[in-house]
Design a protein around this motif. Structure first.
Motif, short mmCIF file in Angstrom:
data_model
loop_
_atom_site.label_atom_id
_atom_site.label_comp_id
_atom_site.label_asym_id
_atom_site.label_seq_id
_atom_site.Cartn_x
_atom_site.Cartn_y
_atom_site.Cartn_z
N PRO A 105 0.70 -1.22 -0.19
CA PRO A 105 -0.01 0.18 -0.27
C PRO A 105 0.87 0.94 0.56
CG PRO A 105 -0.89 -1.41 1.74
CD PRO A 105 0.18 -1.87 1.06
N GLY A 106 2.06 1.51 0.94
CA GLY A 106 3.00 2.34 1.11
C GLY A 106 2.86 2.87 -0.88
N VAL A 107 3.62 1.91 -1.05
CA VAL A 107 3.98 2.42 -2.69
C VAL A 107 2.63 3.00 -3.47
CG1 VAL A 107 5.17 1.39 -5.33
CG2 VAL A 107 6.26 0.63 -2.66
N ALA A 108 1.63 2.40 -3.15
CA ALA A 108 0.52 2.51 -4.38
C ALA A 108 0.51 4.26 -3.78
CB ALA A 108 -0.20 2.02 -3.71
N THR A 109 0.01 4.60 -2.47
CA THR A 109 0.76 6.06 -2.21
C THR A 109 1.51 6.69 -2.62
OG1 THR A 109 -0.53 5.39 -0.08
CG2 THR A 109 0.05 7.85 -0.12
N LEU A 110 2.87 6.30 -3.36
CA LEU A 110 3.43 7.63 -3.40
C LEU A 110 3.14 7.43 -5.00
CD1 LEU A 110 6.85 7.89 -3.02
CD2 LEU A 110 7.48 6.05 -3.34
N VAL A 111 3.28 6.32 -5.64
CA VAL A 111 3.10 6.11 -7.15
C VAL A 111 1.85 7.37 -7.55
CG1 VAL A 111 2.58 5.49 -9.39
CG2 VAL A 111 4.19 4.03 -7.82
N ARG A 112 1.42 6.71 -6.08
CA ARG A 112 -0.46 7.67 -7.18
C ARG A 112 0.10 9.49 -7.06
NH1 ARG A 112 -5.18 6.79 -9.29
NH2 ARG A 112 -5.45 4.37 -9.38
N ASP A 113 0.42 9.94 -5.79
CA ASP A 113 1.06 11.03 -5.43
C ASP A 113 2.04 11.65 -6.55
OD1 ASP A 113 -0.09 11.08 -2.76
OD2 ASP A 113 1.84 10.88 -1.80
N LEU A 114 2.84 10.78 -7.55
CA LEU A 114 3.49 11.39 -8.05
C LEU A 114 2.89 11.85 -9.05
CD1 LEU A 114 7.23 9.42 -8.20
CD2 LEU A 114 6.32 11.78 -7.95
N TRP A 115 1.94 10.39 -9.80
CA TRP A 115 0.66 10.60 -10.59
C TRP A 115 0.50 11.72 -10.36
CZ3 TRP A 115 -1.71 5.33 -10.45
CH2 TRP A 115 -1.11 4.26 -11.09
N GLU A 116 -0.59 12.61 -9.42
CA GLU A 116 -1.70 13.34 -9.06
C GLU A 116 -0.36 14.44 -9.38
OE1 GLU A 116 -3.30 13.70 -5.62
OE2 GLU A 116 -4.04 11.42 -6.20
N ARG A 117 0.70 14.94 -8.91
CA ARG A 117 1.87 15.97 -9.23
C ARG A 117 1.81 16.10 -10.15
NH1 ARG A 117 6.96 14.73 -6.36
NH2 ARG A 117 5.75 14.19 -4.61
N SER A 118 2.86 14.96 -11.20
CA SER A 118 2.59 15.43 -12.71
C SER A 118 1.67 16.02 -13.37
CB SER A 118 2.92 13.93 -13.40
OG SER A 118 1.56 13.20 -13.20
N ALA A 147 3.57 -6.70 -7.55
CA ALA A 147 2.64 -6.76 -8.52
C ALA A 147 3.31 -5.95 -9.60
CB ALA A 147 1.33 -6.03 -7.76
N HIS A 148 2.45 -5.39 -10.24
CA HIS A 148 2.77 -5.38 -11.54
C HIS A 148 3.60 -4.17 -12.02
CE1 HIS A 148 1.44 -4.31 -16.22
NE2 HIS A 148 1.51 -3.18 -15.60
N PHE A 149 4.09 -3.33 -10.92
CA PHE A 149 5.92 -2.28 -11.03
C PHE A 149 6.06 -2.73 -10.08
CE2 PHE A 149 1.42 -0.19 -12.14
CZ PHE A 149 1.90 -0.06 -12.92
N PRO A 150 7.79 -4.26 -10.12
CA PRO A 150 8.82 -4.60 -9.64
C PRO A 150 9.74 -3.52 -9.44
CG PRO A 150 8.39 -6.10 -11.32
CD PRO A 150 7.28 -4.73 -11.35
N ASN A 151 9.64 -2.03 -10.74
CA ASN A 151 10.55 -1.49 -10.50
C ASN A 151 10.70 -0.60 -8.79
OD1 ASN A 151 8.10 -0.50 -12.55
ND2 ASN A 151 8.91 1.58 -11.71
N VAL A 152 8.83 -0.25 -9.03
CA VAL A 152 8.93 0.41 -7.71
C VAL A 152 8.77 -0.03 -6.45
CG1 VAL A 152 8.30 2.33 -9.10
CG2 VAL A 152 6.53 1.38 -8.04
N GLU A 153 8.78 -1.04 -6.70
CA GLU A 153 8.45 -2.18 -4.81
C GLU A 153 9.40 -2.45 -4.70
OE1 GLU A 153 4.17 -2.94 -4.43
OE2 GLU A 153 4.19 -3.79 -6.02
N GLU A 154 10.56 -3.65 -6.01
CA GLU A 154 11.55 -4.01 -5.56
C GLU A 154 12.89 -3.33 -6.44
OE1 GLU A 154 11.57 -7.80 -4.91
OE2 GLU A 154 9.64 -8.02 -5.82
N THR A 155 13.22 -1.57 -6.27
CA THR A 155 14.26 -1.37 -6.83
C THR A 155 15.32 -1.56 -7.05
OG1 THR A 155 12.63 0.32 -6.45
CG2 THR A 155 14.50 1.31 -7.92
#
Length: 292
Positions: A183-196, A264-272
């Motif tokens: 869940p924490g990664v989802a929040t991080l990515v969502r924040d970036l999507w909104e910031r963009s 899950a779908h984004f190992p580049n951010v969940e296990e960078t």
């Protein structure tokens, strides 16, 4: 580092390059969608990846910071030709392609069309599944939906209009559980999507969905290309499923499979760290002096 717009096939494309593109064969990152963008990958994965390779980021026509085509023309051959014109624009004899989700399909299409231009191919979160094949979306969304009424709505949408319609009935929390393992990664990515401030308006997806399917499966054509392929998949990827990428790696003669157990779908951010390490190892083992 260079960030600019390049007019490719009459459409202004956003392009960013990092590192010396002459020092080694550059890694070109091909984002997903269709119609997505690369903003979050640049910031969350890019800095680590850039320590191992020169990198080219670009956004496809009508995606992210690139302009939409005036005639609303979208097709796989056009997107492949855009990528080829980008390669020519940057004067790159060969490239390494890293395709993410739909971007993996596009990267594979480019490899089939221009095999002499691809040094290596990296496919993340895709099994190159043909349109009309069974989709993992319905079972995946049902698995993460915590509300019985939502599970019922998911099944009803599938029966009424097919798998793609389930995206219209799920809420953001369910979508995040579907796309991310943590869940924490989802929040991080969502924040970036909104910031963009970038939004996928769906024009490309709708246009591609209306076009006829390939006459021959993409995986069959890719299997005939002599190219090393790294297939990356998260164990909890409900968007692409795990079976498709696993079987893809089995069918391609020079493929390696890497499964990320905590992604899950984004190992580049969940296990960078592991993700970048796998990509770097794959590139280093095959890197040869660049020639024209």
């Amino acid at each position: 580092m260079s960030e600019a717009y390049a007019v490719i096939n009459g459409v202004r494309h956003w392009v960013r390059t990092v590192g010396d593109l002459r020092a080694a064969t550059p890694l070109v990152v091909v984002h997903g969608g269709p119609g997505g963008f690369i903003y979050d990958f640049e910031r969350l994965t890019g800095p680590d990846l850039e320590r191992h390779s020169p990198v080219v980021y670009y956004e496809q026509r009508g995606s992210g910071r690139s302009d939409p085509p005036d005639d609303e023309q979208y097709s796989i051959p056009l997107l492949v030709d855009d990528l080829e014109e980008l390669r020519r624009h940057l004067d790159l004899p060969r490239i390494v392609l890293l395709g993410i989700s739909f971007g993996g399909d596009l990267a594979a299409e480019y490899t089939v069309a221009h095999p002499d231009r691809v040094a290596e191919l990296i496919l993340q979160g895709t099994g190159l599944t043909a349109r009309g094949a069974p989709s993992p979306w319905v079972s995946g969304f049902e698995a993460v939906a915590t509300d019985k009424a939502l599970r019922t709505a998911i099944r009803a949408a599938q029966e009424r209009s097919g798998p793609s319609s389930v995206w219209d009935v799920v809420d953001r929390k369910t979508t995040d559980r579907f796309l991310f393992h943590r869940p924490g990664v989802a929040t991080l990515v969502r924040d970036l999507w909104e910031r963009s401030g970038l939004v996928n308006m769906g024009a490309m997806d709708a246009a591609l969905a209306a076009q006829p399917p390939r006459t021959r499966p993409l995986v069959d054509e890719l299997a005939e290309v002599d190219v090393a392929v790294l297939v990356l998949i998260g164990l909890w990827d409900r968007n692409a499923g795990v079976d498709g990428p696993r079987d893809l790696a089995t069918r391609l003669p020079r493929a390696e499979l890497r499964v990320f157990e905590d992604s899950a779908h984004f190992p580049n951010v969940e296990e960078t760290t592991r993700y970048v390490g796998e990509v770097a190892r794959f590139l280093v083992e095959r890197r040869i002096p660049r020639t024209r």
